[in-house]
Design a protein around this motif. Structure first.
Motif, PDB file in Angstrom:
ATOM      1  N   ALA A  64       0.836  -1.205   0.000  1.00 51.50           N
ATOM      2  CA  ALA A  64       0.000   0.000   0.000  1.00 51.50           C
ATOM      3  C   ALA A  64       0.872   1.256   0.000  1.00 51.50           C
ATOM      4  CB  ALA A  64      -0.926  -0.004   1.216  1.00 51.50           C
ATOM      5  N   GLN A  65       1.966   1.245   0.753  1.00 48.10           N
ATOM      6  CA  GLN A  65       2.889   2.370   0.773  1.00 48.10           C
ATOM      7  C   GLN A  65       3.505   2.594  -0.607  1.00 48.10           C
ATOM      8  OE1 GLN A  65       5.610   1.165   3.843  1.00 48.10           O
ATOM      9  NE2 GLN A  65       4.262   1.820   5.518  1.00 48.10           N
ATOM     10  N   PHE A  66       3.833   1.490  -1.282  1.00 47.36           N
ATOM     11  CA  PHE A  66       4.375   1.566  -2.645  1.00 47.36           C
ATOM     12  C   PHE A  66       3.384   2.247  -3.590  1.00 47.36           C
ATOM     13  CE2 PHE A  66       3.881  -0.645  -6.767  1.00 47.36           C
ATOM     14  CZ  PHE A  66       5.059  -0.261  -7.408  1.00 47.36           C
ATOM     15  N   VAL A  67       2.114   1.841  -3.528  1.00 48.02           N
ATOM     16  CA  VAL A  67       1.093   2.411  -4.408  1.00 48.02           C
ATOM     17  C   VAL A  67       0.916   3.911  -4.126  1.00 48.02           C
ATOM     18  CG1 VAL A  67      -1.338   2.346  -5.075  1.00 48.02           C
ATOM     19  CG2 VAL A  67      -0.104   0.205  -4.676  1.00 48.02           C
ATOM     20  N   ILE A  68       0.877   4.271  -2.860  1.00 47.26           N
ATOM     21  CA  ILE A  68       0.729   5.688  -2.493  1.00 47.26           C
ATOM     22  C   ILE A  68       1.902   6.506  -3.025  1.00 47.26           C
ATOM     23  CG2 ILE A  68       0.721   7.317  -0.556  1.00 47.26           C
ATOM     24  CD1 ILE A  68      -1.941   5.930  -0.946  1.00 47.26           C
ATOM     25  N   ARG A  69       3.118   5.979  -2.895  1.00 48.04           N
ATOM     26  CA  ARG A  69       4.300   6.689  -3.413  1.00 48.04           C
ATOM     27  C   ARG A  69       4.194   6.901  -4.919  1.00 48.04           C
ATOM     28  NH1 ARG A  69       7.324   3.164  -0.196  1.00 48.04           N
ATOM     29  NH2 ARG A  69       7.996   2.004  -2.063  1.00 48.04           N
ATOM     30  N   LYS A  70       3.779   5.852  -5.640  1.00 45.90           N
ATOM     31  CA  LYS A  70       3.662   5.949  -7.092  1.00 45.90           C
ATOM     32  C   LYS A  70       2.614   6.993  -7.495  1.00 45.90           C
ATOM     33  CE  LYS A  70       5.418   3.606  -9.796  1.00 45.90           C
ATOM     34  NZ  LYS A  70       6.690   3.798 -10.556  1.00 45.90           N
ATOM     35  N   VAL A  71       1.517   7.037  -6.771  1.00 47.52           N
ATOM     36  CA  VAL A  71       0.458   7.998  -7.098  1.00 47.52           C
ATOM     37  C   VAL A  71       0.927   9.421  -6.832  1.00 47.52           C
ATOM     38  CG1 VAL A  71      -1.866   8.781  -6.516  1.00 47.52           C
ATOM     39  CG2 VAL A  71      -1.397   6.342  -6.729  1.00 47.52           C
ATOM     40  N   LYS A  72       1.663   9.620  -5.760  1.00 47.92           N
ATOM     41  CA  LYS A  72       2.130  10.972  -5.428  1.00 47.92           C
ATOM     42  C   LYS A  72       3.132  11.502  -6.453  1.00 47.92           C
ATOM     43  CE  LYS A  72       1.091  11.250  -0.526  1.00 47.92           C
ATOM     44  NZ  LYS A  72       1.601  11.507   0.842  1.00 47.92           N
ATOM     45  N   ILE A 100      -7.572  -2.332  -1.492  1.00 44.80           N
ATOM     46  CA  ILE A 100      -8.096  -0.962  -1.596  1.00 44.80           C
ATOM     47  C   ILE A 100      -8.272  -0.366  -0.206  1.00 44.80           C
ATOM     48  CG2 ILE A 100     -10.148   0.411  -2.191  1.00 44.80           C
ATOM     49  CD1 ILE A 100      -8.494  -0.141  -4.616  1.00 44.80           C
ATOM     50  N   ARG A 101      -8.842  -1.146   0.699  1.00 45.55           N
ATOM     51  CA  ARG A 101      -9.018  -0.695   2.085  1.00 45.55           C
ATOM     52  C   ARG A 101      -7.666  -0.425   2.737  1.00 45.55           C
ATOM     53  NH1 ARG A 101     -11.784   2.036   5.835  1.00 45.55           N
ATOM     54  NH2 ARG A 101     -11.880   0.991   7.866  1.00 45.55           N
ATOM     55  N   CYS A 102      -6.710  -1.277   2.460  1.00 48.41           N
ATOM     56  CA  CYS A 102      -5.364  -1.125   3.000  1.00 48.41           C
ATOM     57  C   CYS A 102      -4.727   0.173   2.501  1.00 48.41           C
ATOM     58  CB  CYS A 102      -4.525  -2.337   2.586  1.00 48.41           C
ATOM     59  SG  CYS A 102      -2.918  -2.440   3.358  1.00 48.41           S
ATOM     60  N   ILE A 103      -4.864   0.449   1.220  1.00 50.30           N
ATOM     61  CA  ILE A 103      -4.327   1.679   0.625  1.00 50.30           C
ATOM     62  C   ILE A 103      -4.978   2.908   1.255  1.00 50.30           C
ATOM     63  CG2 ILE A 103      -4.310   3.056  -1.511  1.00 50.30           C
ATOM     64  CD1 ILE A 103      -3.950   0.308  -2.994  1.00 50.30           C
ATOM     65  N   THR A 190      -1.991   4.265 -20.499  1.00 48.63           N
ATOM     66  CA  THR A 190      -2.133   3.104 -19.624  1.00 48.63           C
ATOM     67  C   THR A 190      -0.753   2.655 -19.155  1.00 48.63           C
ATOM     68  OG1 THR A 190      -4.103   2.363 -20.815  1.00 48.63           O
ATOM     69  CG2 THR A 190      -3.019   0.756 -19.406  1.00 48.63           C
ATOM     70  N   ARG A 191      -0.611   2.468 -17.849  1.00 46.46           N
ATOM     71  CA  ARG A 191       0.655   2.032 -17.261  1.00 46.46           C
ATOM     72  C   ARG A 191       0.418   0.833 -16.349  1.00 46.46           C
ATOM     73  NH1 ARG A 191       2.123   5.086 -20.539  1.00 46.46           N
ATOM     74  NH2 ARG A 191       3.549   6.851 -20.411  1.00 46.46           N
ATOM     75  N   TYR A 192       1.452   0.012 -16.228  1.00 47.24           N
ATOM     76  CA  TYR A 192       1.362  -1.116 -15.290  1.00 47.24           C
ATOM     77  C   TYR A 192       2.479  -0.983 -14.268  1.00 47.24           C
ATOM     78  CZ  TYR A 192       0.663  -5.829 -13.507  1.00 47.24           C
ATOM     79  OH  TYR A 192       0.391  -6.896 -12.677  1.00 47.24           O
ATOM     80  N   TRP A 193       2.104  -0.858 -12.992  1.00 44.08           N
ATOM     81  CA  TRP A 193       3.083  -0.742 -11.924  1.00 44.08           C
ATOM     82  C   TRP A 193       3.342  -2.123 -11.327  1.00 44.08           C
ATOM     83  CZ3 TRP A 193       0.089   3.768  -9.179  1.00 44.08           C
ATOM     84  CH2 TRP A 193       0.336   4.974  -9.863  1.00 44.08           C
ATOM     85  N   THR A 194       4.544  -2.626 -11.511  1.00 44.74           N
ATOM     86  CA  THR A 194       4.875  -3.933 -10.938  1.00 44.74           C
ATOM     87  C   THR A 194       5.458  -3.741  -9.545  1.00 44.74           C
ATOM     88  OG1 THR A 194       7.012  -3.822 -12.070  1.00 44.74           O
ATOM     89  CG2 THR A 194       5.269  -5.089 -13.132  1.00 44.74           C
TER      90      THR A 194
END
Length: 304
Positions: A64-72, A100-103, A190-194
């Protein structure tokens, strides 16, 4: 006398995974699991176990931290982005909802930016202010299911994709799925974040040396066949994914049967949650009823 090698592997696993409800009494569980494995095959399974990836709540929080960093990186204030679960073609709640809840919790986000009812979100807020749609899922083993579900979402909720930047991300992706998904990405929006990319268990020089892989796989196959369905289509995991992965609430069917399939004679380490059969009213439903519901929803959304 206890087996020191088993104790060492268990200790390393607990160190990597941490303690939670699924790893309680891990030593006892693994001892019972190994009882059904021949002595000369145990080293193989201990090696597989050592390379197993278990995603505890703590591990999922890191994702979840990874996803938040990528979005920022694209929307620092997270004012033009929403996070949505990858929806399944078949009704039901998948592991995506949990993430999703975790994020939401890890990012300290307002629940409005993490909608799970997309029709209601579009009706209440519209999509003019949204530039980025982040689609989240837990695992992509072959890439096909993700692609099918993404196509379903585009058909059902087209306005979430028109003139939007689409970012797709999974907690776990296989190398093959990663290649397939990237091939199918149609345009620059469209992007894919691995996050974590996993190789097949018996891929050369992954867990076992190239010259050993064939023999090792053959020996593991004996146990997989004992646990498989009649048509043997599930050995080595769904579509022969050959994965070694489990989540805090369940184990994907992409994982080797030896680690999750429970029978009268086999106690797995990470049993897969039992799923009851469909009730009669669902089994008897006509296919065209489902199609009509989908068509009506699309018509309703497009009329807004």
């Amino acid at each position: 006398m206890k087996d020191k090698k088993v104790e060492e592997v268990v200790s390393r696993c607990i160190e990597k995974w941490g303690n939670d409800s699924r790893t309680d009494d891990l030593q006892k569980v693994i001892d019972g699991w190994l009882e059904n494995i021949r002595e000369n095959d145990r080293d193989i399974y201990l090696r597989l176990l050592y390379n197993f990836r278990y995603y505890s709540k703590k591990s999922e929080n890191k994702y979840a931290q990874f996803v938040i960093r990528k979005v920022k990186e694209i929307d620092n204030s997270i004012n033009e982005s929403i996070f949505v679960p990858l929806l399944k073609t078949e009704e039901g709640i998948s592991g995506a909802y949990k993430l999703i809840r975790c994020i939401q919790l890890i990012g300290g986000l307002n629940s409005v930016v993490c909608p799970t009812n997309l029709a209601k979100f579009e009706k209440d807020f519209g999509l003019d202010a949204i530039k980025n749609v982040i689609i989240v899922d837990d695992i992509s083993g072959t890439g096909k299911t993700l692609s099918d579900n993404l196509k379903y979402m585009k058909e059902l909720y087209p306005n979430f994709f028109i003139n939007k930047n689409i970012y797709i991300t999974c907690l776990v992706t296989t190398e093959n799925a990663n290649k397939q998904i990237r091939k199918q990405i149609e345009n620059g929006k469209t992007r894919y974040w691995t996050y974590h990319i996993m190789k097949k268990s018996f891929e050369a020089n992954n867990i076992f040396r190239k010259e050993r892989c064939g023999n090792v796989k053959k020996r593991v196959e004996e146990y997989e066949l004992l646990l498989s369905k009649k048509d043997k289509s599930d050995i080595f995991g769904f579509k022969q994914s050959e994965l070694l992965v489990a989540f805090s609430d369940n184990t994907p069917n992409n994982t080797l049967l030896s680690f999750w399939k429970k029978t009268n004679n086999w106690e797995p380490i990470f049993p897969r949650a039992k799923t009851a059969s469909r009730p009669s009213w669902a089994r008897n439903a006509k296919g065209n009823q489902k199609k009509n519901v989908t068509s009506n929803l699309i018509e309703l959304i497009n009329s807004k």
